[in-house]
Design a protein around this motif. Structure first.
Motif, PDB file in Angstrom:
ATOM      1  N   THR A 199      52.789  36.317  46.241  1.00  0.00           N
ATOM      2  CA  THR A 199      51.538  36.166  45.773  1.00  0.00           C
ATOM      3  C   THR A 199      50.960  37.247  45.119  1.00  0.00           C
ATOM      4  N   ARG A 200      51.929  38.660  45.768  1.00  0.00           N
ATOM      5  CA  ARG A 200      51.578  39.334  44.945  1.00  0.00           C
ATOM      6  C   ARG A 200      51.989  40.339  43.639  1.00  0.00           C
ATOM      7  N   GLU A 201      51.320  40.447  42.168  1.00  0.00           N
ATOM      8  CA  GLU A 201      51.572  40.444  41.212  1.00  0.00           C
ATOM      9  C   GLU A 201      51.703  42.112  40.723  1.00  0.00           C
ATOM     10  N   GLN A 202      52.957  42.543  40.127  1.00  0.00           N
ATOM     11  CA  GLN A 202      53.089  43.375  39.546  1.00  0.00           C
ATOM     12  C   GLN A 202      53.885  43.660  38.449  1.00  0.00           C
TER      13      GLN A 202
ATOM     14  N   GLN B 162      54.052  39.994  37.383  1.00  0.00           N
ATOM     15  CA  GLN B 162      55.112  38.370  38.146  1.00  0.00           C
ATOM     16  C   GLN B 162      55.524  39.010  38.857  1.00  0.00           C
ATOM     17  N   PRO B 163      55.388  37.897  40.206  1.00  0.00           N
ATOM     18  CA  PRO B 163      55.189  38.092  41.783  1.00  0.00           C
ATOM     19  C   PRO B 163      56.464  39.645  41.593  1.00  0.00           C
TER      20      PRO B 163
END
Length: 297
Positions: free
Chosen positions: A180-183, A186-187
């Motif tokens: 769920t965390r994106e950077q 993109q995840p």
């Protein structure tokens, strides 16, 4: 060796997981951290559900299950980070009045430590001279005592089961955050370094699970020692890797990850962990090899 749970065992595991999710979910966990007092109502509910009387014969008012089923239940307790002297009260069922039903909270002197001493109605072992410690885990108050005794193998195994559950939770938290965390649009789970951390988490969990389940079937001291070592490693290293996946967020008080690591740390100090299990395993291996007493050259 391949383990496959029976239909009844899966139902037991899923039922306990559902009860704990309803009764001690993230909200209750956070509330317990803010006010670390043993929830007597929850303790009685656990007793009514048969948590403490799992291995007590039905003729004595217990559930009449075996060690493998008990391990599954304690694994779920570890996954939920359920606080309290669970192992001590379970072991006292049938011996201390009220322990089986959750009416009596039992603490035990374990490797020179006592968990939840102030909240206990009964303390098994000599707790004279107990000194309060500042516990790293806000949900596990500790006292140190000058007495050390031989650890109960069942207590060692049930601690390993709790550690396995906590390692599983660390793995789940890491994978969920990686998805769920994106950077950079993109995840973060798409990045190779994060993939490797999550894969290593899963491998350690599954290796520990195989060892803990095997020890529950054999009840062999060497198997229990090996299971404890692998479960402790899976819980502590898993929680650390979970922190890495979460980055700076994982170190904040608002995040749940630090509670997983702190609980894993504290459990490693229970009797039967670390060098005690290493010594037990070494003695068993030397005896099986016919080297005991021969000396090492």
């Amino acid at each position: 060796m391949r383990f496959r749970l029976t239909r009844d065992q899966r139902a037991l595991r899923d039922g306990v997981r559902a009860v704990l999710a309803r009764r001690f979910g993230p909200g209750e966990l956070r509330a317990a951290v803010d006010s670390p007092v043993l929830d007597r109502a929850l303790w009685r509910e656990l007793g009514e559900a048969g948590f403490f009387a799992l291995r007590l014969p039905e003729a004595d008012g217990g559930v009449g299950l075996g060690l493998p089923e008990t391990v599954l239940v304690f694994e779920e307790a570890g996954r939920a980070l359920l606080p309290g002297p669970l192992v001590a009260t379970h072991l006292a069922a049938g011996q201390v009045p009220g322990a089986a039903t959750g009416e009596t909270v039992v603490a035990a002197v374990d490797g020179g430590l006592v968990e939840w001493l102030a909240a206990a109605d009964v303390v098994r072992g000599d707790a004279a001279g107990a000194v309060a410690l500042r516990s790293v885990d806000p949900l596990t108050p500790l006292h140190r005592v000058p007495v050390r005794g031989a650890p109960d193998p069942v207590a060692v195994l049930l601690t390993a089961a709790e550690q396995l559950g906590t390692a599983t939770r660390a793995c789940e938290l890491a994978v969920q955050h990686a998805r769920t965390r994106e950077q950079f649009g993109q995840p973060i789970g798409a990045f190779q370094a994060v993939k490797h951390l999550c894969a290593e988490l899963l491998v350690r969990v599954e290796v520990a699970r195989a060892a803990v389940y095997a020890a529950a079937v054999t009840a062999d001291p060497a198997d229990i020692a090996a299971a404890r070592l692998l479960a402790d490693e899976a819980a502590v290293r898993g929680a650390r890797d979970c922190l890495q996946v979460h980055g700076g967020l994982g170190f904040t008080w608002e995040a749940e990850v630090h509670l997983v690591l702190k609980r894993a740390w504290v459990r490693t100090r229970r009797a039967g962990g670390g060098t005690e299990s290493e010594q037990r395993l070494a003695e068993e291996l030397l005896a099986e090899g016919g080297w005991q007493g021969a000396g090492l050259r």
